[in-house]
Design an enzyme around this catalytic site. Structure first.
Site, short mmCIF file in Angstrom:
data_model
loop_
_atom_site.label_atom_id
_atom_site.label_comp_id
_atom_site.label_asym_id
_atom_site.label_seq_id
_atom_site.Cartn_x
_atom_site.Cartn_y
_atom_site.Cartn_z
N TYR A 140 -0.34 15.31 -2.10
CA TYR A 140 0.16 14.36 -1.09
C TYR A 140 -0.07 14.91 0.32
O TYR A 140 -0.60 14.21 1.19
CB TYR A 140 1.65 14.11 -1.34
CG TYR A 140 2.36 13.36 -0.23
CD1 TYR A 140 2.18 11.99 -0.05
CD2 TYR A 140 3.22 14.03 0.65
CE1 TYR A 140 2.84 11.31 0.98
CE2 TYR A 140 3.87 13.36 1.67
CZ TYR A 140 3.67 12.00 1.83
OH TYR A 140 4.32 11.35 2.85
N THR A 195 3.29 7.40 -1.36
CA THR A 195 4.37 8.34 -1.05
C THR A 195 4.98 9.02 -2.29
O THR A 195 5.95 9.76 -2.16
CB THR A 195 5.51 7.63 -0.27
OG1 THR A 195 5.93 6.50 -1.02
CG2 THR A 195 5.05 7.20 1.11
N1 LIG Z 1 9.39 9.11 2.44
C1 LIG Z 1 9.41 10.29 3.05
O1 LIG Z 1 10.26 11.15 2.80
C2 LIG Z 1 8.39 10.60 4.12
C3 LIG Z 1 8.40 11.87 4.71
C4 LIG Z 1 7.48 12.15 5.70
C5 LIG Z 1 6.56 11.19 6.10
N2 LIG Z 1 6.56 9.98 5.48
C6 LIG Z 1 5.55 8.99 5.89
O2 LIG Z 1 6.21 7.90 6.52
C7 LIG Z 1 5.49 6.70 6.29
C8 LIG Z 1 6.42 5.64 5.72
O3 LIG Z 1 6.97 6.16 4.51
P1 LIG Z 1 8.06 5.33 3.66
O4 LIG Z 1 9.00 6.32 3.11
O5 LIG Z 1 8.53 4.16 4.45
O6 LIG Z 1 7.12 4.81 2.47
P2 LIG Z 1 7.47 3.75 1.32
O7 LIG Z 1 8.86 3.29 1.42
O8 LIG Z 1 6.96 4.34 0.05
O9 LIG Z 1 6.53 2.53 1.73
C9 LIG Z 1 5.13 2.63 1.65
C10 LIG Z 1 4.56 1.25 1.60
O10 LIG Z 1 3.15 1.37 1.37
C11 LIG Z 1 2.79 0.41 0.41
N3 LIG Z 1 1.58 0.74 -0.33
C12 LIG Z 1 1.46 1.57 -1.41
N4 LIG Z 1 0.21 1.52 -1.90
C13 LIG Z 1 -0.48 0.65 -1.11
C14 LIG Z 1 -1.81 0.15 -1.11
N5 LIG Z 1 -2.72 0.52 -2.03
N6 LIG Z 1 -2.17 -0.73 -0.16
C15 LIG Z 1 -1.28 -1.15 0.76
N7 LIG Z 1 0.01 -0.74 0.81
C16 LIG Z 1 0.39 0.15 -0.12
C17 LIG Z 1 3.97 0.35 -0.52
O11 LIG Z 1 3.91 -0.83 -1.28
P3 LIG Z 1 4.52 -0.82 -2.79
O12 LIG Z 1 5.98 -0.64 -2.63
O13 LIG Z 1 4.10 -2.13 -3.33
O14 LIG Z 1 3.88 0.37 -3.47
C18 LIG Z 1 5.14 0.41 0.45
O15 LIG Z 1 5.50 -0.88 0.93
C19 LIG Z 1 4.33 7.09 5.36
O16 LIG Z 1 3.19 7.33 6.13
C20 LIG Z 1 4.78 8.38 4.73
O17 LIG Z 1 3.71 9.19 4.32
C21 LIG Z 1 7.46 9.64 4.52
#
Ligand SMILES: NC(=O)c1ccc[n+]([C@@H]2O[C@H](COP(=O)([O-])OP(=O)(O)OC[C@H]3O[C@@H](n4cnc5c(N)ncnc54)[C@H](OP(=O)(O)O)[C@@H]3O)[C@@H](O)[C@H]2O)c1
Length: 297
Positions: free
Chosen positions: A127, A64
């Site tokens: 991304y 992300t």
């Molecule tokens: N954040 C936003 O503004 C946003 C906007 C639109 C859509 N989304 C989507 O919503 C979903 C959830 O987003 P979020 O904001 O909750 O994301 P987040 O807080 O960044 O959490 C992502 C998780 O994925 C894990 N991860 C990273 N690299 C990995 C790997 N190689 N193998 C396994 N796990 C891994 C991370 O672990 P680590 O912490 O150890 O890296 C983290 O626990 C995602 O699909 C994202 O694309 C997010």
């Protein structure tokens, strides 16, 4: 009666953490995250899913770091573009339902109104391209899968705009914030609650699974604002403590490695029509997150 097995991937992330709690009403929830599972290694994904043998897989794991992805395109593609296809294959093989999250950043932001699910994507950054590849990989497998497209995710924990701005507001006398990108701030708890509501419907006895309802659904809080408008709202709600001066700026005054769409608004009519999910207004959702922060939850 045996409990429904639910596997939450990325369970320590913003959305994943909330999912672990909100999905508990469905059955037995197992949460896994990096490094226990590594999305850059398809075998690691397969082993994790096969060991859990879940009826429902909810994938909140993703790469992300939008700006960093510009310099790590292969890793971002492995995690966001390839891994979801592997998950979809595993889900299909086991007859499980897959829920996955996508992003407003699959669009270029040039549309005047809110984007609908059938609008043509055209990501502006790495991304967005990798997330779009993930959506396409899931659709190509063709199993029972929901792709929930959300935007501007924040919450009481994790790394997000709200927490960054609250910290900067304590440190700085003035904050310059982009005021020409429009979107819908969406709390991680609203996303998790909506996911729980949809899954409760489709997994209840006689619920029929997804039955022709697989596919992409937009899922954001209602209403829209700019990053500046968002910050103004939560800094105003925290009035009492010294508030810095807020200065609206343009995107070009705040250059970043990754380009962002000017319009990130997503229409959520489809998820309301098909699943009856009605997302709260972003300001109401924000109040609840601020309450949780104030209470130290
Ligand atoms: N954040 C936003 O503004 C946003 C906007 C639109 C859509 N989304 C989507 O919503 C979903 C959830 O987003 P979020 O904001 O909750 O994301 P987040 O807080 O960044 O959490 C992502 C998780 O994925 C894990 N991860 C990273 N690299 C990995 C790997 N190689 N193998 C396994 N796990 C891994 C991370 O672990 P680590 O912490 O150890 O890296 C983290 O626990 C995602 O699909 C994202 O694309 C997010």
């Amino acid at each position: 009666m045996t409990k429904l097995k639910v596997l939450v991937l990325g369970c320590t992330g913003q959305v994943g953490w909330e999912l672990r709690h909100r999905l508990a009403c469905l059955g037995a929830v197992t949460g896994v995250d990096y490094p226990e599972v590594d999305f850059s290694k398809p075998d690691s994904i397969r082993e994790t899913v096969r060991a859990a043998a879940p009826a429902v897989i909810v994938n909140a794991a993703a790469y992300t770091a939008v700006d960093k992805a510009e310099s790590e395109p292969e890793l971002a593609m492995a995690i966001n573009g390839i891994a979801p296809g592997v998950l979809a294959e595993e889900a299909r093989r086991m007859g499980s339902i897959l829920v996955h999250y996508s992003t407003d950043y699959v669009f270029d932001g040039s549309k005047q109104g809110p984007y609908v699910e059938t609008d043509a994507p055209n990501p502006l950054n790495v991304y967005g391209r990798t997330k779009l590849a993930g959506d396409e990989a899931i659709l190509a497998v063709g199993g029972e899968a929901l792709i929930l497209r959300t935007s501007w995710v924040y919450g009481a924990r994790g790394s997000n705009f709200l927490l960054t701005m609250l910290r900067l507001a304590r440190e700085k006398a003035e904050l310059r914030i982009v005021d020409d990108q429009i979107g819908s701030p969406t709390s991680s708890e609203c996303i998790a609650q909506a996911t729980a509501d949809i899954l409760a419907q489709v997994t209840r006895p006689g619920g029929g699974g997804l039955e022709g309802r697989s596919g992409i659904y937009n899922l954001t809080c209602a209403g829209a604002t700019t990053w500046f408008g968002f910050a103004k709202e939560f800094l105003r709600e925290r009035a009492g403590s010294a508030t810095p001066k807020l200065i609206p700026i343009t995107t070009s005054e705040f250059p970043r490695p990754a380009k962002r769409p000017a319009n990130s608004r997503l229409s959520c009519r489809r998820v309301e029509e098909i699943f009856g999910v009605r997302m709260p207004d972003w300001k109401d959702a924000l109040s609840l997150v601020l309450e949780a922060l104030n209470e130290g939850r």
